[in-house]
Scaffold this active site. Structure first.
Site, PDB file in Angstrom:
ATOM      1  N   ASP A 101       0.860  -1.186   0.000  1.00  0.00           N
ATOM      2  CA  ASP A 101       0.000   0.000   0.000  1.00  0.00           C
ATOM      3  C   ASP A 101       0.899   1.240   0.000  1.00  0.00           C
ATOM      4  O   ASP A 101       1.432   1.612  -1.037  1.00  0.00           O
ATOM      5  CB  ASP A 101      -0.922  -0.096   1.217  1.00  0.00           C
ATOM      6  CG  ASP A 101      -1.995   0.969   1.254  1.00  0.00           C
ATOM      7  OD1 ASP A 101      -2.444   1.411   0.200  1.00  0.00           O
ATOM      8  OD2 ASP A 101      -2.398   1.367   2.372  1.00  0.00           O
ATOM      9  N   LYS A 129      -1.266  -1.515  -4.504  1.00  0.00           N
ATOM     10  CA  LYS A 129      -2.110  -0.323  -4.652  1.00  0.00           C
ATOM     11  C   LYS A 129      -1.170   0.856  -4.899  1.00  0.00           C
ATOM     12  O   LYS A 129      -0.875   1.624  -3.983  1.00  0.00           O
ATOM     13  CB  LYS A 129      -2.848  -0.131  -3.318  1.00  0.00           C
ATOM     14  CG  LYS A 129      -4.315   0.199  -3.408  1.00  0.00           C
ATOM     15  CD  LYS A 129      -4.795   0.718  -2.070  1.00  0.00           C
ATOM     16  CE  LYS A 129      -5.520  -0.301  -1.244  1.00  0.00           C
ATOM     17  NZ  LYS A 129      -5.994   0.278   0.043  1.00  0.00           N
ATOM     18  N   ARG A 165     -11.532 -11.069   7.482  1.00  0.00           N
ATOM     19  CA  ARG A 165     -10.399 -11.836   6.939  1.00  0.00           C
ATOM     20  C   ARG A 165     -10.856 -13.146   6.324  1.00  0.00           C
ATOM     21  O   ARG A 165     -10.208 -13.684   5.439  1.00  0.00           O
ATOM     22  CB  ARG A 165      -9.384 -12.168   8.054  1.00  0.00           C
ATOM     23  CG  ARG A 165      -8.658 -10.969   8.640  1.00  0.00           C
ATOM     24  CD  ARG A 165      -7.499 -11.459   9.517  1.00  0.00           C
ATOM     25  NE  ARG A 165      -6.950 -10.429  10.393  1.00  0.00           N
ATOM     26  CZ  ARG A 165      -6.022  -9.543  10.043  1.00  0.00           C
ATOM     27  NH1 ARG A 165      -5.568  -9.535   8.807  1.00  0.00           N
ATOM     28  NH2 ARG A 165      -5.554  -8.670  10.909  1.00  0.00           N
TER      29      ARG A 165
END
Ligand code: IMP
Ligand code: MG
Length: 180
Positions: A101, A129, A165
């Site tokens: 990220d 990302k 999750r």
């Protein structure tokens, strides 16, 4: 739980076929290198258990647990909660991660493992990302499952405040779910 998902981004089938492709590449790369495959807890556990069975060469499993997140925002403060348990000096290390990220966690993890003098360290992330990247981070994943847009995703190991999750797919969390 599933009603908190706005959209399924990656289905189970898409994830599994990509893992099979990555498995062929990683098997070739690590053949006869006896790598230590390090999973970064907890987000990686589902990906790890599927991925490792597609790496069809001798290898060793190990895990690290680092913390950096509260809710959806990175605090930038990283701590090693649990270190690898084997000696990686001179070994080939492959880190498996759920998502790249800002890049802060993997940058920290790679530096931490490099300080132990391994033969090599490479990174395989299920998701990337890139729009969220910290501009100071030059590290790039060596292997990526999927590049995704700048949305907060859950499932297949990824959580929001420790929930979701266990969803078998990767989905975009609906904005209402943040408020509850
Ligand atoms: P980074 O340090 O910003 O690259 O973030 C790495 C960690 O943040 C990941 O290993 C995840 O645990 C968490 N994270 C980042 N983005 C998401 C997301 O969209 N959903 C769930 N967890 C995320
Ligand atoms: Mg993680």
């Amino acid at each position: 739980m599933e009603r908190d998902i706005q959209k399924i981004l990656l289905t189970e089938e898409q994830i599994h076929s990509r893992i099979a492709q990555l498995g062929e590449i990683l098997t070739e790369e690590y053949k006869d290198k006896n790598p230590v495959i390090v999973g970064v807890m907890k987000g990686v556990v589902i990906f790890y258990s599927d991925m490792i069975r597609h790496i069809k060469t001798q290898c060793q499993m190990d895990f690290m647990w680092i913390s950096s997140y509260a809710g959806t925002e990175s605090t930038g403060n990283m701590i090693v909660r649990r270190d690898v348990s084997c000696d990686i000096k001179g070994r080939h290390v492959l880190i498996l991660e759920d998502i790249f990220d800002t890049g802060n966690s993997l940058d920290f993890t790679v530096k931490h493992l490099l300080s132990k003098d391994p033969a090599s360290v490479k990174v395989c992330t299920l998701l990337d990302k890139p729009e969220r990247r910290n501009p100071n981070i030059t590290l790039k994943p060596d292997y990526t499952g999927f590049t995704i847009p700048n949305e907060f995703v859950v499932g297949y190991g990824l959580d929001f405040n420790e929930h979701f999750r266990n969803l078998p797919f990767v989905g975009i969390l609906s904005p209402e779910a943040y408020q509850n």
